[in-house]
Design an enzyme around this catalytic site. Structure first.
Site, PDB file in Angstrom:
ATOM      1  N   GLY A  17       0.827  -1.207   0.000  1.00 48.26           N
ATOM      2  CA  GLY A  17       0.000   0.000   0.000  1.00 48.26           C
ATOM      3  C   GLY A  17       0.858   1.252   0.000  1.00 48.26           C
ATOM      4  O   GLY A  17       1.819   1.350   0.765  1.00 48.26           O
ATOM      5  N   ARG A 289     -19.070  12.755  14.857  1.00 47.63           N
ATOM      6  CA  ARG A 289     -19.838  12.368  13.667  1.00 47.63           C
ATOM      7  C   ARG A 289     -20.985  11.412  13.946  1.00 47.63           C
ATOM      8  O   ARG A 289     -22.019  11.485  13.287  1.00 47.63           O
ATOM      9  CB  ARG A 289     -18.895  11.730  12.637  1.00 47.63           C
ATOM     10  CG  ARG A 289     -18.009  12.750  12.022  1.00 47.63           C
ATOM     11  CD  ARG A 289     -17.063  12.154  11.038  1.00 47.63           C
ATOM     12  NE  ARG A 289     -16.234  13.223  10.502  1.00 47.63           N
ATOM     13  CZ  ARG A 289     -15.143  13.024   9.798  1.00 47.63           C
ATOM     14  NH1 ARG A 289     -14.742  11.799   9.534  1.00 47.63           N
ATOM     15  NH2 ARG A 289     -14.451  14.048   9.345  1.00 47.63           N
ATOM     16  N   ARG A 399     -14.506   7.638  15.245  1.00 47.83           N
ATOM     17  CA  ARG A 399     -13.303   8.468  15.051  1.00 47.83           C
ATOM     18  C   ARG A 399     -13.674   9.945  14.941  1.00 47.83           C
ATOM     19  O   ARG A 399     -14.664  10.297  14.315  1.00 47.83           O
ATOM     20  CB  ARG A 399     -12.595   8.039  13.765  1.00 47.83           C
ATOM     21  CG  ARG A 399     -11.532   8.996  13.319  1.00 47.83           C
ATOM     22  CD  ARG A 399     -10.849   8.513  12.077  1.00 47.83           C
ATOM     23  NE  ARG A 399     -11.616   8.660  10.863  1.00 47.83           N
ATOM     24  CZ  ARG A 399     -11.662   9.766  10.115  1.00 47.83           C
ATOM     25  NH1 ARG A 399     -11.019  10.854  10.489  1.00 47.83           N
ATOM     26  NH2 ARG A 399     -12.357   9.791   8.994  1.00 47.83           N
TER      27      ARG A 399
HETATM   28  C1  LIG Z   1     -13.327  11.564   0.929  1.00 48.12           C
HETATM   29  C2  LIG Z   1     -12.526  11.353   2.191  1.00 48.12           C
HETATM   30  C3  LIG Z   1     -12.076  12.447   2.926  1.00 48.12           C
HETATM   31  C4  LIG Z   1     -11.337  12.259   4.100  1.00 48.12           C
HETATM   32  N1  LIG Z   1     -10.898  13.352   4.816  1.00 48.12           N
HETATM   33  C5  LIG Z   1     -10.140  13.180   5.931  1.00 48.12           C
HETATM   34  C6  LIG Z   1      -9.580  14.303   6.636  1.00 48.12           C
HETATM   35  O1  LIG Z   1      -9.734  15.454   6.244  1.00 48.12           O
HETATM   36  N2  LIG Z   1      -8.846  14.076   7.752  1.00 48.12           N
HETATM   37  C7  LIG Z   1      -8.633  12.810   8.217  1.00 48.12           C
HETATM   38  O2  LIG Z   1      -7.970  12.660   9.241  1.00 48.12           O
HETATM   39  N3  LIG Z   1      -9.107  11.720   7.539  1.00 48.12           N
HETATM   40  C8  LIG Z   1      -9.841  11.894   6.410  1.00 48.12           C
HETATM   41  N4  LIG Z   1     -10.316  10.784   5.734  1.00 48.12           N
HETATM   42  C9  LIG Z   1      -9.872   9.436   6.133  1.00 48.12           C
HETATM   43  C10 LIG Z   1      -8.432   9.233   5.687  1.00 48.12           C
HETATM   44  O3  LIG Z   1      -8.196   9.922   4.490  1.00 48.12           O
HETATM   45  C11 LIG Z   1      -8.113   7.757   5.466  1.00 48.12           C
HETATM   46  O4  LIG Z   1      -8.488   7.019   6.594  1.00 48.12           O
HETATM   47  C12 LIG Z   1      -6.613   7.577   5.255  1.00 48.12           C
HETATM   48  O5  LIG Z   1      -6.141   8.443   4.261  1.00 48.12           O
HETATM   49  C13 LIG Z   1      -6.261   6.147   4.900  1.00 48.12           C
HETATM   50  O6  LIG Z   1      -4.888   6.094   4.598  1.00 48.12           O
HETATM   51  P1  LIG Z   1      -4.155   4.715   4.358  1.00 48.12           P
HETATM   52  O7  LIG Z   1      -2.730   5.018   4.079  1.00 48.12           O
HETATM   53  O8  LIG Z   1      -4.481   3.793   5.478  1.00 48.12           O
HETATM   54  O9  LIG Z   1      -4.876   4.112   3.056  1.00 48.12           O
HETATM   55  P2  LIG Z   1      -5.076   4.674   1.561  1.00 48.12           P
HETATM   56  O10 LIG Z   1      -4.642   6.068   1.403  1.00 48.12           O
HETATM   57  O11 LIG Z   1      -6.459   4.312   1.192  1.00 48.12           O
HETATM   58  O12 LIG Z   1      -4.047   3.775   0.736  1.00 48.12           O
HETATM   59  C14 LIG Z   1      -4.251   2.388   0.578  1.00 48.12           C
HETATM   60  C15 LIG Z   1      -3.156   1.861  -0.327  1.00 48.12           C
HETATM   61  O13 LIG Z   1      -3.197   0.448  -0.320  1.00 48.12           O
HETATM   62  C16 LIG Z   1      -3.027  -0.033  -1.643  1.00 48.12           C
HETATM   63  N5  LIG Z   1      -3.654  -1.361  -1.686  1.00 48.12           N
HETATM   64  C17 LIG Z   1      -4.891  -1.730  -1.244  1.00 48.12           C
HETATM   65  N6  LIG Z   1      -5.075  -3.045  -1.453  1.00 48.12           N
HETATM   66  C18 LIG Z   1      -3.935  -3.523  -2.023  1.00 48.12           C
HETATM   67  C19 LIG Z   1      -3.505  -4.794  -2.487  1.00 48.12           C
HETATM   68  N7  LIG Z   1      -4.285  -5.881  -2.423  1.00 48.12           N
HETATM   69  N8  LIG Z   1      -2.283  -4.902  -3.037  1.00 48.12           N
HETATM   70  C20 LIG Z   1      -1.468  -3.818  -3.159  1.00 48.12           C
HETATM   71  N9  LIG Z   1      -1.823  -2.594  -2.738  1.00 48.12           N
HETATM   72  C21 LIG Z   1      -3.040  -2.450  -2.176  1.00 48.12           C
HETATM   73  C22 LIG Z   1      -3.661   1.020  -2.523  1.00 48.12           C
HETATM   74  O14 LIG Z   1      -3.095   0.969  -3.809  1.00 48.12           O
HETATM   75  C23 LIG Z   1      -3.267   2.300  -1.783  1.00 48.12           C
HETATM   76  O15 LIG Z   1      -2.000   2.734  -2.213  1.00 48.12           O
HETATM   77  C24 LIG Z   1     -11.049  10.942   4.548  1.00 48.12           C
HETATM   78  C25 LIG Z   1     -11.478   9.854   3.795  1.00 48.12           C
HETATM   79  C26 LIG Z   1     -12.232  10.055   2.646  1.00 48.12           C
HETATM   80  C27 LIG Z   1     -12.720   8.837   1.895  1.00 48.12           C
END
Ligand SMILES: Cc1cc2nc3c(=O)[nH]c(=O)nc-3n(C[C@H](O)[C@H](O)[C@H](O)COP(=O)(O)OP(=O)(O)OC[C@H]3O[C@@H](n4cnc5c(N)ncnc54)[C@H](O)[C@@H]3O)c2cc1C
Length: 586
Positions: A17, A289, A399
């Site tokens: 990821g 929320r 959250r």
């Molecule tokens: C519209 C929106 C607005 C938001 N705004 C906020 C905010 O303002 N403030 C806040 O604190 N939070 C916010 N959130 C929540 C927050 O953005 C997310 O919880 C957070 O960014 C998740 O980050 P992450 O690195 O865990 O995953 P992600 O950024 O979702 O990255 C997941 C990664 O995993 C990879 N991946 C997935 N499955 C596989 C696989 N099988 N094989 C290889 N790669 C894989 C994908 O390619 C991607 O690169 C928001 C969420 C949304 C949807």
């Protein structure tokens, strides 16, 4: 740069990821000279869902009003309906100022105050101490905070020679005798299988909002990490807690950021009443929320919503009383989205809003260093999880806005740091003959020819999403959840016979979506099972048949594990260090 084996590639650490959590973990491993590090990602990292986050990162810098890490911790615990592990929440809130400064030094262009310090704005549930008025705690870069995080960390990973395998989808975890030694991935371009041997693996696969029909989440949010872990016998924690964001938009998968309410936006029902005054007299629109989503749900259920074509399915967010120039300057993308997707000038007309599936509080259980728990005791050696796919647990039952970006940064960094120490004491990773056999058999099963009669995977997916939306939404009850459990078990059986129709090798999207569906079905079943088990209401989990919170029985975490004869429910105690569970008024 690999550690070189003939049968596959080998690395010191592989991060699955390339979102905020994965990039930070990989950069930290590389900064610690852990050896060759790879990010394997099904998307190009910059396309990860982190890029959609507008609002900001919570940190008690106190730049615009007095603030403290202790207040931040209290808000996090109370906002999470006292289910957060308080030792973990303390780590997150104490490290928040440092991680924001770390990002600033790495180049993230935060908005600033006239004197040059980082600007901060208000967000739901963040208060100036023990239930007082809202405090500005969110550090932001206009409404492009997540986008800036991805660019900053991606560049740093390139600088530190992290190797990227973009558009590689991980489909299997290699775990022997309680120790993880790598992953197997499909290359999207060719459908070839690749074995990535590693001394440590960090899962950072993001959320799973796509198990619902109406969600703010990107199409890739399919719970692959939790699905892989679940099938490897690792239990999933607190899956009944799924957050519904109060201000989704009817008929669209977009979100109106909570930053709009942080700037002073009001919610009004069909009678023009500012109804949040009745549900949360102190914080009103800036209550956590779960409280706001439930209030909107209740207003609509009581016939006080409004709807364009005779329906009664939403309320309205008013930004018309705010300074239009300031709105455009601070929330440029939000103003653009309202115009492009809804044809609404946000300064002239209210925006229709309603709750939408948004964020997974539950996931792969970890400690504060990202180590994956094997169950109620012990860890899986060499396996880490961080970001939305993990459950540390810092968010408990609900959250707070801006605490997720904080979570992915703090615990992405901590997982990277701990993994760097771990790999230093391990022998080099090697792949073994047969490592790709299980994954290959699963893909071949989906591609086998000559079968007819089975429904296409996309029909199974739509059924699952609709059922999740109707039976495991803002309000749940025993009957609905039991029916949902049966339905999902039936869909899982159907899935076992699923066949994809496109048998090509180049960018076979249907094949990859079908493997994602397998993960989603597992995750959805865990959500339904955990929600049926918890006979109380807490945070995002509202049971209309058990509307009270029951601390005596239920101040504990849920674990759901996949066993050969079905799903098994167990529990973990909640860490309570500073704040005993109390009344949750806002
Ligand atoms: C519209 C929106 C607005 C938001 N705004 C906020 C905010 O303002 N403030 C806040 O604190 N939070 C916010 N959130 C929540 C927050 O953005 C997310 O919880 C957070 O960014 C998740 O980050 P992450 O690195 O865990 O995953 P992600 O950024 O979702 O990255 C997941 C990664 O995993 C990879 N991946 C997935 N499955 C596989 C696989 N099988 N094989 C290889 N790669 C894989 C994908 O390619 C991607 O690169 C928001 C969420 C949304 C949807």
């Amino acid at each position: 740069m690999t550690e070189g084996t003939e049968r596959g590639r080998a690395f010191a650490a592989v991060v699955v990821g390339g979102g905020g959590a994965g990039l930070f973990a990989a950069m930290e491993l590389a900064r610690a000279d852990a050896g060759p590090v790879a990010i394997v990602s099904k998307l190009h990292p910059i396309r990860s869902h982190t890029g959609a986050a507008m609002g900001g990162i919570a940190a008690a810098l106190g730049n615009t009003a007095p603030d403290s890490c202790e207040w931040h911790m209290f808000d996090t615990v109370k906002g999470g309906a006292y289910l957060a592990d308080q030792d973990a929440a303390e780590v997150m809130c104490k490290e928040a100022p440092d991680v924001v400064i770390d990002l600033e030094h790495l180049g993230l262009p935060f908005d600033r105050l006239p004197d040059g310090r980082i600007a901060q704005r208000q967000y739901g549930g963040h208060t100036a101490g023990f239930g007082a008025a809202p405090v500005p705690r969110s550090c932001y870069a206009a409404d492009r905070t997540g986008h800036m995080i991805l660019h900053t960390l991606y560049q740093q990973c390139l600088r530190h020679d992290v190797e990227f395998f973009d558009e590689f989808q991980v489909v299997d975890l290699l775990i022997d005798d309680g120790r993880c030694r790598g992953v197997v991935a499909v290359e999207l371009r060719t459908a070839d299988l690749h074995v990535f041997a590693a001394r440590a693996v960090v899962l950072a696969t993001g959320g799973y909002g796509r198990i619902y029909d109406l969600t703010t989440n990107a199409v890739a949010a399919t719970g692959d990490g939790p699905g892989l872990a679940f099938r490897a016998g690792i239990p999933l924690q607190d899956m009944e807690f799924f957050q519904f964001h109060p201000t989704g938009v009817p008929g669209q998968g977009i979100l109106i950021s909570e930053a709009a309410r942080g700037m002073g936006g009001h919610l009004r029902n069909g009678r023009g009443e500012r109804f949040m005054e009745r549900y949360a007299p102190t914080l009103r629109e800036l209550a956590p929320r779960d409280v706001v989503a439930r209030a909107i749900h209740a207003e609509i259920a009581a016939g006080r919503g409004m709807g364009g074509d005779g329906g009664d399915d939403h309320v309205e967010l008013h930004l018309t009383h705010l300074d239009p120039d300031e709105l455009r300057r601070k929330l440029p993308d939000l103003v653009d989205h309202a115009r492009t997707y809804l044809g609404i000038d946000a300064s002239a007309r209210p925006i229709p809003v309603l709750p939408r599936a948004h964020y997974a509080m539950g996931g792969i259980p970890t400690d504060v260093d990202g180590r994956v728990r094997a169950g109620t005791a012990g860890f899986v050696d060499g396996l880490y999880a961080a970001g939305e796919c993990a459950c540390v647990s810092v968010h408990g039952a609900n959250r707070l806005g801006t605490n997720s970006l904080l979570d992915i940064l703090v615990f992405g960094r901590r997982a990277g740091r701990h993994a760097a120490g771990y790999v230093a004491g391990c022998p080099a990773a090697v792949s073994r003959p047969g490592d790709a056999l299980r994954a290959g058999a699963a893909l071949n099963r989906l591609l086998r020819r000559g079968r007819t009669g089975a429904r296409p995977p996309v029909a199974i997916r739509r059924d699952m999403q609709r059922w999740m939306g109707r039976h495991a939404g803002v309000s749940r009850n025993a009957g609905d959840l039991a029916a949902l459990g049966d339905k999902l078990a039936g869909l899982a059986e159907e899935y076992a016979d699923a066949v994809v129709h496109d048998r090509g090798k180049v960018f076979n999207q249907e094949l990859l979506e079908t493997t994602e569906l397998g993960n989603m079905l597992d995750v959805a079943r865990a959500v339904a099972r955990a929600a049926a088990a918890r006979t109380e209401s807490r945070g995002s989990h509202f049971r209309s048949d058990h509307p009270e919170t029951d601390d005596e029985r239920w101040l504990r975490h849920t674990l759901v594990a996949k066993r050969p004869d079905g799903l098994e429910v167990d529990h973990l105690p909640v860490s309570v260090t500073r704040f005993p569970a109390g009344e949750r008024t806002f």
